[in-house]
Design a protein around this motif. Structure first.
Motif, PDB file in Angstrom:
ATOM      1  N   GLY A   1       1.031  -1.324   0.643  1.00 15.28           N
ATOM      2  CA  GLY A   1       0.139  -0.106  -0.573  1.00 15.28           C
ATOM      3  C   GLY A   1       1.196   1.283  -0.032  1.00 15.28           C
ATOM      4  N   VAL A   2       2.108   1.162   0.725  1.00 14.95           N
ATOM      5  CA  VAL A   2       2.948   2.382   0.702  1.00 14.95           C
ATOM      6  C   VAL A   2       3.317   3.189  -0.740  1.00 14.95           C
ATOM      7  CG1 VAL A   2       5.304   0.943   0.632  1.00 14.95           C
ATOM      8  CG2 VAL A   2       5.188   3.155   1.706  1.00 14.95           C
ATOM      9  N   TYR A   3       3.167   2.575  -2.402  1.00 13.83           N
ATOM     10  CA  TYR A   3       3.019   2.772  -3.769  1.00 13.83           C
ATOM     11  C   TYR A   3       1.933   3.431  -3.618  1.00 13.83           C
ATOM     12  CZ  TYR A   3       7.432  -0.325  -3.797  1.00 13.83           C
ATOM     13  OH  TYR A   3       8.463  -0.618  -3.776  1.00 13.83           O
ATOM     14  N   PRO A   4       0.366   3.108  -3.656  1.00 15.40           N
ATOM     15  CA  PRO A   4       0.046   3.492  -4.137  1.00 15.40           C
ATOM     16  C   PRO A   4      -0.505   4.691  -3.228  1.00 15.40           C
ATOM     17  CG  PRO A   4      -0.805   1.523  -3.366  1.00 15.40           C
ATOM     18  CD  PRO A   4       0.244   1.343  -3.370  1.00 15.40           C
ATOM     19  N   VAL A   5      -0.381   5.186  -1.925  1.00 22.05           N
ATOM     20  CA  VAL A   5      -0.396   5.670  -1.395  1.00 22.05           C
ATOM     21  C   VAL A   5       0.490   7.315  -1.604  1.00 22.05           C
ATOM     22  CG1 VAL A   5      -0.511   6.956   0.914  1.00 22.05           C
ATOM     23  CG2 VAL A   5      -1.686   5.141   0.560  1.00 22.05           C
ATOM     24  N   SER A   6       1.961   6.942  -1.862  1.00 22.99           N
ATOM     25  CA  SER A   6       3.161   7.489  -2.750  1.00 22.99           C
ATOM     26  C   SER A   6       2.456   8.289  -3.756  1.00 22.99           C
ATOM     27  CB  SER A   6       3.940   6.634  -2.157  1.00 22.99           C
ATOM     28  OG  SER A   6       5.028   6.343  -1.491  1.00 22.99           O
ATOM     29  N   PHE A   7       1.944   7.251  -5.036  1.00 23.33           N
ATOM     30  CA  PHE A   7       1.902   7.376  -6.397  1.00 23.33           C
ATOM     31  C   PHE A   7       0.987   8.477  -5.739  1.00 23.33           C
ATOM     32  CE2 PHE A   7      -0.592   7.507  -9.753  1.00 23.33           C
ATOM     33  CZ  PHE A   7       0.136   7.050 -11.163  1.00 23.33           C
ATOM     34  N   ALA A   8      -0.221   8.515  -5.281  1.00 21.74           N
ATOM     35  CA  ALA A   8      -1.201   9.775  -5.432  1.00 21.74           C
ATOM     36  C   ALA A   8      -0.193  10.814  -4.479  1.00 21.74           C
ATOM     37  CB  ALA A   8      -1.946   8.678  -4.196  1.00 21.74           C
ATOM     38  N   GLN A   9       0.300  10.545  -3.714  1.00 25.00           N
ATOM     39  CA  GLN A   9       0.289  12.240  -3.120  1.00 25.00           C
ATOM     40  C   GLN A   9       1.759  12.801  -3.541  1.00 25.00           C
ATOM     41  OE1 GLN A   9      -0.391  10.754   1.780  1.00 25.00           O
ATOM     42  NE2 GLN A   9       1.049  11.854   1.806  1.00 25.00           N
TER      43      GLN A   9
ATOM     44  N   GLY B   1      -9.295  -1.323   1.537  1.00 21.86           N
ATOM     45  CA  GLY B   1      -9.057   0.071   0.350  1.00 21.86           C
ATOM     46  C   GLY B   1      -9.345   0.882   1.311  1.00 21.86           C
ATOM     47  N   ILE B   2      -8.649   2.707   0.442  1.00 22.61           N
ATOM     48  CA  ILE B   2      -8.774   3.411   1.115  1.00 22.61           C
ATOM     49  C   ILE B   2      -9.051   4.659   0.173  1.00 22.61           C
ATOM     50  CG2 ILE B   2      -6.630   4.908   1.472  1.00 22.61           C
ATOM     51  CD1 ILE B   2      -4.763   2.882   1.643  1.00 22.61           C
ATOM     52  N   VAL B   3      -9.569   5.543   0.657  1.00 23.52           N
ATOM     53  CA  VAL B   3     -10.861   6.623   0.466  1.00 23.52           C
ATOM     54  C   VAL B   3      -9.328   7.867   0.598  1.00 23.52           C
ATOM     55  CG1 VAL B   3     -12.045   8.268  -0.506  1.00 23.52           C
ATOM     56  CG2 VAL B   3     -12.547   5.655  -0.512  1.00 23.52           C
ATOM     57  N   LEU B   4      -8.704   9.069  -0.329  1.00 19.51           N
ATOM     58  CA  LEU B   4      -8.228  10.339   0.583  1.00 19.51           C
ATOM     59  C   LEU B   4      -9.114  11.267  -0.062  1.00 19.51           C
ATOM     60  CD1 LEU B   4      -4.833   8.968   0.468  1.00 19.51           C
ATOM     61  CD2 LEU B   4      -5.959   8.553   1.746  1.00 19.51           C
ATOM     62  N   GLY B   5      -9.400  12.136   0.419  1.00 18.45           N
ATOM     63  CA  GLY B   5     -10.262  12.883   0.277  1.00 18.45           C
ATOM     64  C   GLY B   5      -9.050  14.466   0.606  1.00 18.45           C
ATOM     65  N   HIS B   6      -8.880  15.314  -0.348  1.00 23.56           N
ATOM     66  CA  HIS B   6      -7.855  16.624  -0.624  1.00 23.56           C
ATOM     67  C   HIS B   6      -8.961  17.998   0.077  1.00 23.56           C
ATOM     68  CE1 HIS B   6      -3.805  14.411  -1.445  1.00 23.56           C
ATOM     69  NE2 HIS B   6      -4.977  13.538  -2.350  1.00 23.56           N
ATOM     70  N   ALA B   7      -8.023  19.006   0.135  1.00 22.92           N
ATOM     71  CA  ALA B   7      -9.216  20.214   0.266  1.00 22.92           C
ATOM     72  C   ALA B   7      -9.341  21.207  -1.000  1.00 22.92           C
ATOM     73  CB  ALA B   7      -7.694  21.540   0.696  1.00 22.92           C
ATOM     74  N   ASN B   8      -8.888  20.904  -1.783  1.00 22.36           N
ATOM     75  CA  ASN B   8      -9.599  20.971  -3.181  1.00 22.36           C
ATOM     76  C   ASN B   8     -10.065  20.154  -3.912  1.00 22.36           C
ATOM     77  OD1 ASN B   8      -7.817  19.252  -4.120  1.00 22.36           O
ATOM     78  ND2 ASN B   8      -6.628  20.118  -5.841  1.00 22.36           N
TER      79      ASN B   8
ATOM     80  N   PRO C   1      -2.890  13.929   2.061  1.00 26.74           N
ATOM     81  CA  PRO C   1      -5.060  14.505   1.894  1.00 26.74           C
ATOM     82  C   PRO C   1      -5.294  14.979   3.520  1.00 26.74           C
ATOM     83  CG  PRO C   1      -3.780  12.440   2.966  1.00 26.74           C
ATOM     84  CD  PRO C   1      -3.135  12.505   2.778  1.00 26.74           C
ATOM     85  N   GLU C   2      -6.774  15.975   3.446  1.00 29.92           N
ATOM     86  CA  GLU C   2      -6.841  16.117   4.274  1.00 29.92           C
ATOM     87  C   GLU C   2      -7.820  15.929   5.367  1.00 29.92           C
ATOM     88  OE1 GLU C   2     -10.142  19.680   4.554  1.00 29.92           O
ATOM     89  OE2 GLU C   2      -8.749  20.310   3.906  1.00 29.92           O
TER      90      GLU C   2
ATOM     91  N   MET D   1       4.072   8.517   5.257  1.00 28.02           N
ATOM     92  CA  MET D   1       4.079   8.134   6.508  1.00 28.02           C
ATOM     93  C   MET D   1       2.784   7.931   7.751  1.00 28.02           C
ATOM     94  SD  MET D   1       6.256   5.218   6.443  1.00 28.02           S
ATOM     95  CE  MET D   1       5.478   4.763   8.475  1.00 28.02           C
ATOM     96  N   ARG D   2       2.404   9.483   7.827  1.00 25.86           N
ATOM     97  CA  ARG D   2       1.210  10.218   8.374  1.00 25.86           C
ATOM     98  C   ARG D   2      -0.448   9.214   7.832  1.00 25.86           C
ATOM     99  NH1 ARG D   2       4.771  15.188   8.829  1.00 25.86           N
ATOM    100  NH2 ARG D   2       3.142  15.776   6.685  1.00 25.86           N
ATOM    101  N   THR D   3      -0.013   9.699   6.833  1.00 28.79           N
ATOM    102  CA  THR D   3      -0.979   8.752   6.079  1.00 28.79           C
ATOM    103  C   THR D   3      -1.643   7.487   6.157  1.00 28.79           C
ATOM    104  OG1 THR D   3      -1.357  10.367   4.324  1.00 28.79           O
ATOM    105  CG2 THR D   3      -2.266   8.473   3.931  1.00 28.79           C
ATOM    106  N   LEU D   4       0.158   6.467   6.644  1.00 26.54           N
ATOM    107  CA  LEU D   4      -0.339   4.997   6.062  1.00 26.54           C
ATOM    108  C   LEU D   4      -0.589   4.659   7.826  1.00 26.54           C
ATOM    109  CD1 LEU D   4       2.842   4.034   3.879  1.00 26.54           C
ATOM    110  CD2 LEU D   4       0.749   3.494   3.446  1.00 26.54           C
TER     111      LEU D   4
END
Length: 332
Positions: A184-192, A217-224, A198-199, A315-318
């Motif tokens: 999961g570190v890979y998709p999270v790193s790619f997204a960030q 499964g992960i859903v990240l939401g951003h301020a924009n 994310p917010e 790492m904070r997201t993980l």
């Protein structure tokens, strides 16, 4: 930090497993680099590794490698749970460090490593080869240039089927097991890389009997208003695909998005544009070694391409994902 300008970069390798061997194979082909030492927790494996790759010094303790003044930088290839201890020992011994992903088990440990490196004025980098991949850099450049408009969503998945074995590191909580930290570190790193930190973080997972995540499964939401839909699994063979969706087009990576062979750019009102990567040299880890060498020759203590604050944000997201799915590691 004093720049290394008049000689090869002298590397040490800590650990002797499969990833250490693959990295060393690539490192031996990197111009301006030489492997001078290897360490394990026993002299036998270290000596066998040294003999295999023609490395002059083999140590049976991590401390001996940390004390070797003829080593400029050490590649840490231990299981996740030992990254913090190994990297701290090396940094306090005066060695710069390239540490395998994920940097550590949690953001607190990563922050501690970053502080230690900065205190000792030493180079530190997470071995996130995705950020150095020429194809990924081409994608980020296209996004930055507005090729698909404003990014609205990133989708990415990484999964494979791993036989359930409580003694294997993938399933062992004491070794930082589970799909999230390993895959999961890979998709999270790619997204960030594309959207920043994310917010909000939402996640759900099926946990193994040992208490690590097997399917997440992960859903990240951003301020924009942008979102990231991500997945990782030890129980499903995923497509390992990624899509970056923008207000004026999209970018599709069909396979192995973390080190892709190419991608397709779809711009609104235009024919699809296919990009193919140049043939990969070796396993692809030479990109990491070359970037470390470039930084050490420039006297840098971190890479502008793999910044420490970026690794800390991942790492904070993980950590937030693990909080949502209820995964804790021993000692936390």
């Amino acid at each position: 930090m004093k720049a290394v300008t008049d000689r090869p970069i002298r590397w040490g390798v800590l650990a002797t497993g499969g990833i250490a061997a693959s990295f060393t194979e690539d490192l031996l082909g990197v111009e301006g680099a030489e492997v001078v030492a290897v360490a394990s927790r026993a002299e036998g494996p270290a000596r066998a590794f040294a003999d295999r790759f023609g490395i002059p010094r083999a140590y049976g303790t991590w401390q001996e490698l940390a004390a070797d003044r003829d080593v400029d930088v050490v590649y840490v290839a231990t299981p996740h749970a030992y990254h913090h201890r190994a990297a701290t020992l090396l940094l306090e011994g005066g060695r710069s460090v390239l540490c395998e992903k994920p940097f550590t088990l949690n953001a607190g440990q990563t922050a501690d490593l970053v502080a230690t490196a900065r205190t000792h004025d030493l180079f530190l980098m997470e071995a996130m080869w995705t950020y150095l991949d020429p194809t990924i850099r081409r994608i980020t450049a296209l996004v930055a240039d507005g090729a698909i408009g404003e990014v609205q969503s990133v989708h990415a998945d990484f999964g494979f089927t791993a036989a359930h074995d409580p003694t294997h590191r993938l399933w062992d909580p004491a070794l930082g097991g589970g799909a999230l930290l390993d895959l999961g570190v890979y998709p999270v790193s790619f997204a960030q890389l594309l959207l920043g930190e994310p917010e909000s973080v939402h996640a759900w997972a099926k946990l193994s009997p040992e208490g690590v995540d097997a399917n997440t499964g992960i859903v990240l939401g951003h301020a924009n208003g942008a979102t990231a839909l991500l997945a990782c699994s030890l129980t499903a063979q995923s497509g390992q695909r990624a899509t970056v969706q923008g207000s004026a087009g999209r970018i599709e990576i069909d396979r192995d998005f973390f080190h892709p062979d190419g991608f397709v750019l779809h711009r609104d009102g235009r024919e699809p544009e296919e990009y193919r990567a140049a043939p990969r040299v070796g396993h692809g880890y030479g990109l990491e070694a070359a970037e470390v060498g470039r930084c050490l020759r420039d006297g840098l203590t971190e890479s502008p391409l793999v910044p420490l604050d970026g690794s800390l944000a991942v790492m904070r997201t993980l950590d937030a994902v693990r909080d949502r799915i209820g995964v804790r590691y021993p000692g936390e």
